[in-house]
Design a protein around this motif. Structure first.
Motif, short mmCIF file in Angstrom:
data_model
loop_
_atom_site.label_atom_id
_atom_site.label_comp_id
_atom_site.label_asym_id
_atom_site.label_seq_id
_atom_site.Cartn_x
_atom_site.Cartn_y
_atom_site.Cartn_z
N THR A 16 -21.73 9.73 73.25
CA THR A 16 -22.89 10.60 73.19
C THR A 16 -24.03 9.57 72.69
OG1 THR A 16 -21.78 12.57 73.43
CG2 THR A 16 -24.08 12.50 72.65
N ALA A 17 -23.63 8.95 71.37
CA ALA A 17 -24.47 8.07 70.76
C ALA A 17 -25.11 6.90 71.67
CB ALA A 17 -23.98 7.61 69.53
N ASN A 18 -24.36 6.39 72.16
CA ASN A 18 -24.27 5.23 73.11
C ASN A 18 -25.19 5.62 74.25
OD1 ASN A 18 -23.87 2.44 73.99
ND2 ASN A 18 -22.47 3.07 75.51
N LEU A 19 -24.85 6.87 74.87
CA LEU A 19 -25.72 7.31 76.07
C LEU A 19 -27.23 7.27 75.58
CD1 LEU A 19 -25.76 8.50 79.06
CD2 LEU A 19 -25.38 10.61 78.02
N TYR A 20 -27.43 8.16 74.22
CA TYR A 20 -28.83 8.28 73.99
C TYR A 20 -29.51 6.75 73.59
CZ TYR A 20 -27.92 13.05 72.99
OH TYR A 20 -27.50 14.43 73.03
N TRP A 21 -28.76 5.88 73.15
CA TRP A 21 -29.46 4.81 72.85
C TRP A 21 -29.59 3.79 74.24
CZ3 TRP A 21 -31.67 2.29 69.11
CH2 TRP A 21 -31.29 2.68 67.72
N SER A 22 -28.47 3.68 75.47
CA SER A 22 -28.89 3.44 76.63
C SER A 22 -30.06 3.92 77.35
CB SER A 22 -27.58 3.28 77.42
OG SER A 22 -27.28 4.57 77.75
N THR A 23 -30.15 5.30 77.30
CA THR A 23 -31.16 5.79 77.80
C THR A 23 -32.53 5.57 77.30
OG1 THR A 23 -29.69 7.84 78.28
CG2 THR A 23 -32.19 8.14 78.27
N ALA A 24 -32.61 5.41 76.04
CA ALA A 24 -33.86 4.85 75.33
C ALA A 24 -34.42 3.58 75.70
CB ALA A 24 -33.68 4.83 73.66
N ILE A 25 -33.33 2.44 75.59
CA ILE A 25 -33.59 1.21 76.27
C ILE A 25 -33.88 1.11 77.73
CG2 ILE A 25 -32.35 -0.96 76.59
CD1 ILE A 25 -30.71 -0.36 74.00
N MET A 26 -33.38 1.92 78.51
CA MET A 26 -33.62 1.95 79.99
C MET A 26 -35.01 2.40 80.25
SD MET A 26 -30.06 3.52 81.91
CE MET A 26 -31.13 3.68 83.27
N ALA A 27 -35.51 3.47 79.19
CA ALA A 27 -36.86 4.09 79.32
C ALA A 27 -37.75 2.92 78.90
CB ALA A 27 -36.85 5.28 78.45
N LEU A 28 -37.51 2.17 77.87
CA LEU A 28 -38.57 1.06 77.49
C LEU A 28 -38.23 0.07 78.72
CD1 LEU A 28 -37.31 0.63 73.67
CD2 LEU A 28 -39.53 1.72 74.65
N VAL A 29 -37.37 -0.08 79.35
CA VAL A 29 -37.33 -1.31 80.42
C VAL A 29 -38.24 -0.73 81.55
CG1 VAL A 29 -35.97 -2.46 81.95
CG2 VAL A 29 -35.21 -2.44 79.83
N PHE A 30 -38.05 0.47 81.95
CA PHE A 30 -38.81 1.09 82.87
C PHE A 30 -40.31 1.16 82.77
CE2 PHE A 30 -34.89 3.61 84.37
CZ PHE A 30 -34.64 2.37 85.35
N ILE A 31 -40.39 1.50 81.44
CA ILE A 31 -41.98 1.54 81.16
C ILE A 31 -42.63 -0.28 81.26
CG2 ILE A 31 -43.44 1.64 79.04
CD1 ILE A 31 -41.58 3.93 78.25
N ALA A 32 -41.88 -0.98 80.75
CA ALA A 32 -42.13 -2.59 80.74
C ALA A 32 -42.43 -2.70 82.09
CB ALA A 32 -41.22 -3.30 79.93
#
Length: 333
Positions: A282-298
């Motif tokens: 679950t912790a890894n899922l939150y981190w990966s979701t946050a990173i993916m969100a940053l990648v999509f924003i960029a």
């Protein structure tokens, strides 16, 4: 040179395909990590259940040998009634505690349910156990009995019992030899050596689901039972198994592994909450979701810049085309 509008369509298509590719690949890895986390939790509970089986077998086998020694001692001294006339039985039982790793409580009970000798300090007056289930079972003919969790009348602490019927020389009921076992092993093995370990619950249960011993058992829970759960109904015929359930008494969804002993009517369990098993995932899922969100924003920002540049280029081309048309018209005139 391809039209700018077509280039902008390619840019949009590239952005969409990139997003789908990232989501698809990461989604596949998340699913594999989810299954792996559950598999590790199942394997851990299976190992603990096997350990609990070995502990229970060793404890009951040792207790059986010690009770057999007590029965031989009683018969050598002329029976249970003869022991009540001397204090030697207390000394004998106290000596047996040295052979027990947990310094367990040993008792000799006469045919009416009263204590004749105990391994601790002898009570001022006999304590009656005539109302106990195990005593009634022995009086009815049962040779051995694994008792449910109780608050001991002599030790005044949570125990579970194992007892054997004492026959006289004619094979008639002469009393009961019993050992009161402290479930310290269940507490020691579940100490939180790592995060989440305190959520592991180990249990020993009778065939009907009555609790014999359990991690964190309190005096007001000694009468608890799993008799109406799937473990003692749908899976009653299975010797071992692992499953997910919320019916272990605390309302929490758990991964449960169980094993049933062959010689004694006992089932051992080891369980861990699903949320604990998936905590790292679950912790890894939150981190990966946050990173993916940053990648999509960029990537969205870069795509936006590309779209704006393409619009500016398109507008420049339109103006140049208009200027050329105006110049051509002027030359024609």
């Amino acid at each position: 040179m391809p039209p700018v509008r077509d280039m902008r369509s390619v840019l949009y298509a590239t952005a969409i395909l990139f997003a789908f590719a990232v989501i698809g690949i990461r989604g596949a890895f998340v699913w594999f990590e989810y299954r792996d986390a559950l598999d590790r939790a199942r394997a851990a509970t299976q190992d603990l259940a096997l350990l609990m089986e070995e502990y229970s077998k060793r404890t009951l086998e040792t207790s059986d040998l010690l009770l057999n020694d007590i029965i031989a001692y009683v018969r050598l001294r002329g029976g249970v009634d003869a022991l009540s006339e001397t204090g030697q039985a207390h000394q004998y039982l106290a000596g047996l505690t040295q052979k027990s790793s947990a310094s367990d409580l040993f008792l000799i009970i006469d045919e009416v349910g009263n204590t004749v000798a105990v391994s601790t300090i002898q009570p001022a007056s006999p304590v009656s156990f005539a109302d106990r289930t195990w005593f009634k079972a022995h009086r009815a003919g049962a040779e051995t009995f694994v008792g449910a969790a109780i608050v001991g009348r002599i030790a005044n602490e949570i125990l579970y019992t194992y007892s054997r019927r004492i026959p006289d020389l004619n094979g008639e009921f002469d009393g009961v030899a019993q050992v009161g076992l402290r479930p310290t092993f269940l507490q020691d093995i579940s100490q939180p050596a790592e995060s989440g370990a305190e959520d592991v619950i180990l249990g020993i249960w009778g065939r009907e689901g009555r609790v014999i011993a359990r991690t964190g058992l309190t005096p007001d829970q000694v009468s608890s039972s799993l008799g109406q759960t799937s473990l003692f109904n749908d899976m009653a015929s299975q010797r071992t198994g692992t499953y997910r359930t919320s019916d272990m008494g605390d309302g929490i969804e758990r991964i449960v592994s169980f094993r049933r002993l062959e010689r004694w009517p006992v089932t051992v369990t080891a369980s861990i909450p699903v949320t604990t098993a998936l905590a790292a995932w679950t912790a890894n899922l939150y981190w990966s979701t946050a990173i993916m969100a940053l990648v999509f924003i960029a990537f969205g920002w870069l795509t936006g810049i590309g779209v704006r540049l393409s619009r500016q280029t398109e507008e420049t081309q339109r103006q140049l085309q208009q200027a050329n048309e105006n110049l051509g018209q002027a030359l024609a005139d």
